[in-house]
Design a protein around this motif. Structure first.
Motif, PDB file in Angstrom:
ATOM      1  N   ILE A  31     -11.882   2.491 -75.124  1.00 45.45           N
ATOM      2  CA  ILE A  31     -12.732   3.567 -74.601  1.00 45.45           C
ATOM      3  C   ILE A  31     -11.983   4.887 -74.725  1.00 45.45           C
ATOM      4  CG2 ILE A  31     -13.959   4.445 -72.581  1.00 45.45           C
ATOM      5  CD1 ILE A  31     -14.186   1.536 -71.606  1.00 45.45           C
ATOM      6  N   ASP A  32     -12.539   5.799 -75.519  1.00 42.87           N
ATOM      7  CA  ASP A  32     -11.893   7.091 -75.768  1.00 42.87           C
ATOM      8  C   ASP A  32     -12.280   8.165 -74.754  1.00 42.87           C
ATOM      9  OD1 ASP A  32     -10.528   6.152 -78.022  1.00 42.87           O
ATOM     10  OD2 ASP A  32     -12.267   6.548 -79.302  1.00 42.87           O
ATOM     11  N   ASP A  33     -13.503   8.116 -74.259  1.00 40.64           N
ATOM     12  CA  ASP A  33     -13.993   9.125 -73.326  1.00 40.64           C
ATOM     13  C   ASP A  33     -13.383   8.874 -71.939  1.00 40.64           C
ATOM     14  OD1 ASP A  33     -15.423  11.019 -71.877  1.00 40.64           O
ATOM     15  OD2 ASP A  33     -17.262   9.812 -71.818  1.00 40.64           O
ATOM     16  N   PRO A  34     -12.608   9.830 -71.413  1.00 44.67           N
ATOM     17  CA  PRO A  34     -11.960   9.615 -70.118  1.00 44.67           C
ATOM     18  C   PRO A  34     -12.954   9.373 -68.976  1.00 44.67           C
ATOM     19  CG  PRO A  34     -11.396  11.793 -71.002  1.00 44.67           C
ATOM     20  CD  PRO A  34     -12.261  11.113 -72.002  1.00 44.67           C
ATOM     21  N   ARG A  35     -14.136  10.001 -69.046  1.00 40.00           N
ATOM     22  CA  ARG A  35     -15.143   9.763 -68.005  1.00 40.00           C
ATOM     23  C   ARG A  35     -15.614   8.312 -68.026  1.00 40.00           C
ATOM     24  NH1 ARG A  35     -16.457  15.088 -69.729  1.00 40.00           N
ATOM     25  NH2 ARG A  35     -16.192  16.569 -68.019  1.00 40.00           N
ATOM     26  N   ALA A  36     -15.904   7.825 -69.218  1.00 37.99           N
ATOM     27  CA  ALA A  36     -16.349   6.436 -69.367  1.00 37.99           C
ATOM     28  C   ALA A  36     -15.223   5.470 -68.993  1.00 37.99           C
ATOM     29  CB  ALA A  36     -16.815   6.180 -70.796  1.00 37.99           C
ATOM     30  N   GLU A  61     -14.950   5.359 -65.235  1.00 33.85           N
ATOM     31  CA  GLU A  61     -16.078   4.616 -64.668  1.00 33.85           C
ATOM     32  C   GLU A  61     -15.881   3.111 -64.833  1.00 33.85           C
ATOM     33  OE1 GLU A  61     -20.867   4.120 -65.357  1.00 33.85           O
ATOM     34  OE2 GLU A  61     -19.934   6.025 -65.871  1.00 33.85           O
TER      35      GLU A  61
END
Length: 123
Positions: free
Chosen positions: A38-43, A46
């Motif tokens: 997972i690259d997106d820190p928000r994802a 979560e």
């Protein structure tokens, strides 16, 4: 931030399900429930939070089952009951902790037999 453990009269939250990883993925020390992809820190935050809550819920539930088993093993009505010391030895607990777990298990079993399972903190 993760939800706190529910109290005696609070309903349990249903955490994200834990999915078992394939053996080849689990063998890779860098692989952990696909979080590394997972690259997106928000994802990432979560999903990691969901896993944290799921592991906490699983650990809490496992402790409840340990306590119920300890209470059943220590049941004075059974001729083959174990002593608190024996239970502590088997579970790798101190005797004081084993005694608390037996009491906690008895509380849980009373809840199961009476009005349904309730969450009681062993400590």
């Amino acid at each position: 931030m993760a939800e706190p453990t529910p109290g005696r009269n609070q309903p349990r939250l249903r955490p994200a399900p834990l999915l078992f990883e394939p053996a080849e993925a689990a063998a890779d020390p860098e692989h952990f429930f696909d979080l590394e992809s997972i690259d997106d820190p928000r994802a990432l935050l979560e999903r990691a939070t969901e896993l944290t809550q799921a592991f906490r819920a699983a650990a809490d539930r496992a402790v409840e089952f340990q306590a119920m088993a300890a209470a059943q093993l220590a049941d004075p009505r059974k001729f083959d009951r174990l002593t608190v010391a024996d239970i502590a030895d088997r579970a790798e607990w101190t005797e004081d902790y084993a005694k608390k777990m037996v009491e906690f298990g008895r509380d849980l079993l009373r809840g199961v037999e009476g009005r349904g399972p309730g969450h009681v903190d062993p400590v």
